[in-house]
Design an enzyme around this catalytic site. Structure first.
Site, mmCIF file in Angstrom:
data_model
loop_
_atom_site.group_PDB
_atom_site.id
_atom_site.type_symbol
_atom_site.label_atom_id
_atom_site.label_comp_id
_atom_site.label_asym_id
_atom_site.label_seq_id
_atom_site.Cartn_x
_atom_site.Cartn_y
_atom_site.Cartn_z
ATOM 1 N N SER A 104 0.817 -1.216 0.000
ATOM 2 C CA SER A 104 0.000 0.000 0.000
ATOM 3 C C SER A 104 0.851 1.266 0.000
ATOM 4 C CB SER A 104 -0.963 -0.040 1.193
ATOM 5 O OG SER A 104 -1.880 1.019 1.154
ATOM 6 N N ASP A 243 -1.176 1.208 -3.857
ATOM 7 C CA ASP A 243 -2.045 0.184 -4.436
ATOM 8 C C ASP A 243 -3.392 0.755 -4.861
ATOM 9 O OD1 ASP A 243 -3.125 0.553 -1.878
ATOM 10 O OD2 ASP A 243 -3.662 -1.563 -1.652
ATOM 11 N N ASP A 245 -6.003 2.045 -3.412
ATOM 12 C CA ASP A 245 -7.288 1.806 -2.762
ATOM 13 C C ASP A 245 -7.761 3.038 -1.996
ATOM 14 O OD1 ASP A 245 -5.551 1.720 -0.601
ATOM 15 O OD2 ASP A 245 -6.335 -0.154 0.227
#
Length: 454
Positions: A104, A243, A245
């Protein structure tokens, strides 16, 4: 209780905690728990695997694919794609589970392994515990035609892009948008999506080399995006993390618009369109009080959860709610995704700007962010924060002083002898003063006693 899995999969230093050996073993364990044990009728299970572009993803993906295929799982390798793309593809392909390799927003030397259940859902604690328990058992060793195959998922990115464009309520023609992709997983798909949606785009942080992910770019480093929006006279900027998100934004004046403000804009828009289930937004206890006040005025209720998007997701699933998220930019649109999706969020936010003809600054102005002070008090008994009478009395007195225009939250760290003191108030001076007083009370009353001499 799992000791290997954290709040979002297994994460740590690549070739430190996250070794090729551990990756293979986790894959073999997941093959049993999420594959063979979950599939009926002897059908061969299938899995989708994706990763962000950090260099260690190569060997970790190879180890995971080897572990899955050697355990009789057919693997579809989607290559470099965002976490929400992996979740979407698990559902779209009707695969039995998925694996996302990413750390992440962490720096490049770290990496992580996150499993997704059928339908692209995050795992609950019980499934993570089952995978960890499976590590200690002998693994199945199919032979001949029973071993799995590894295939390249050739149209994976195209499927995801088409899905995102199908969610678009209004084209982005006439908007100039700066995209900061954090040199991460969205470096290919985010510019293509926004361009196809009609926006004029300026792209920064979209040249991943395996080692530069999150390095001075992305949602944890907003300065370059702010400068680029001003330099190019853009209507807004969108920042992803490694990532993709999560999503943070920048308005045309270069001011950061955080996850709370994005949720305020979208909750009100969805409520007006009749698409906000039960007139409710799901947010964590760390969301700014200004969000709750703004939505109260709009007739919208907030359901609060613990910190972490997994708890937001659980509450959304349990209550059938359509929108939720975190201040950090994890925003979940249940109609379109099973997890936070930074590209989807940015697309929906930009569409709201285009549809209304109002600036992002104007839209985000519906929420007045209260000054917030967060202090970490170290070396204290975090377990006693909710039971110590003196601390609780100090909290009550502070809340009485603040009234409805402020808020106090004391939260023990999950891993360290630390208590986090958060205070919101109508002005920064009051927030700092009360936070300082509460921190001193916690420090004095909950100080750890030195171990007795032997």
């Amino acid at each position: 209780m799992s000791t290997l899995f954290g709040t979002d999969g297994v994460r740590g230093l690549a070739n430190g905690l996250i070794t090729a050996e551990l990756s293979l073993q986790l894959a073999q364990a997941a093959a049993v728990v999420l594959g063979h044990n979950a599939v009926e009728g002897g059908r061969r299970p299938t899995a989708v695997i994706a990763r962000d572009p950090r260099i260690s993803g190569d060997f970790i993906a190879a180890a995971i694919e080897a572990g899955l295929a050697s355990s009789g799982i057919d693997v579809y390798d989607a290559g470099v794609l965002p976490t929400p793309a992996a979740a979407f593809l698990v559902a779209d392909l009707d695969a039995d589970f998925g694996v996302m390799i990413s750390a992440s927003h962490n720096p490049a030397p770290d990496n992580g392994i996150k499993f997704l259940a059928r339908g692209g859902q995050k795992l609950d604690d019980a499934l993570e515990d089952a995978i960890e328990a499976e590590l200690a058992k002998p693994q199945p060793r199919p032979v001949g035609a029973d071993v799995g195959r590894i295939r390249r998922f050739a149209d994976a990115e195209d499927r995801y892009i088409v899905h995102l464009l199908q969610t678009l309520p209004h084209r982005l023609d006439g908007l100039k948008v700066v995209l900061d992709c954090a040199h991460g997983a969205a470096s290919g798909c985010s510019p293509e999506v926004f361009s196809n949606a009609g926006a004029e785009i300026v792209v920064i942080g979209a040249d991943p080399d395996g080692n530069n992910i999150n390095d001075g770019y992305g949602s944890t480093h907003m300065e370059r995006l702010q400068a680029a929006v001003l330099e190019h006279g853009a209507d807004l900027g969108i920042a992803h993390d490694g990532d993709a998100d999560r999503c943070l934004a920048v308005d045309h004046e270069g001011t950061v618009v955080d996850g709370d403000q994005i949720m305020a804009v979208m909750a009100i828009a969805m409520n007006e369109a009749g698409r906000l289930a039960d007139n409710t937004l799901v947010a964590t206890v760390m969301s700014n009080l200004g969000l709750k006040l703004a939505l109260r005025d709009a007739g919208i209720t907030i359901r609060e959860t613990g910190v972490g998007d997994r708890y937001v997701l659980e509450e959304m699933r349990d209550g059938g709610y359509s929108l939720g998220g975190e201040q950090s930019g994890h925003v979940i649109f249940a109609e379109y995704a099973t997890t936070g999706d930074g590209v989807l969020t940015g697309l929906q936010l930009a569409a709201q700007v285009a549809a209304t003809g109002r600036s992002l600054k104007d839209l985000a102005g519906v929420m007045n962010k209260l000054p917030q002070v967060l202090t970490n008090v170290k070396g204290v008994d975090r377990a006693a924060v909710k039971t110590d009478a003196g601390v609780q009395q100090a909290v009550r007195e502070a809340q009485e002083v603040l009234g409805e225009t402020g808020r106090v939250l004391l939260r023990p760290s999950g891993t360290e002898p630390v208590v986090r003191v958060m205070v919101e108030a109508a002005d920064m001076d009051t927030a700092q003063r009360i936070a300082g007083e509460l921190a001193e009370t916690v420090r004095t009353r909950l100080a750890l006693q030195p171990a007795p001499a032997v």
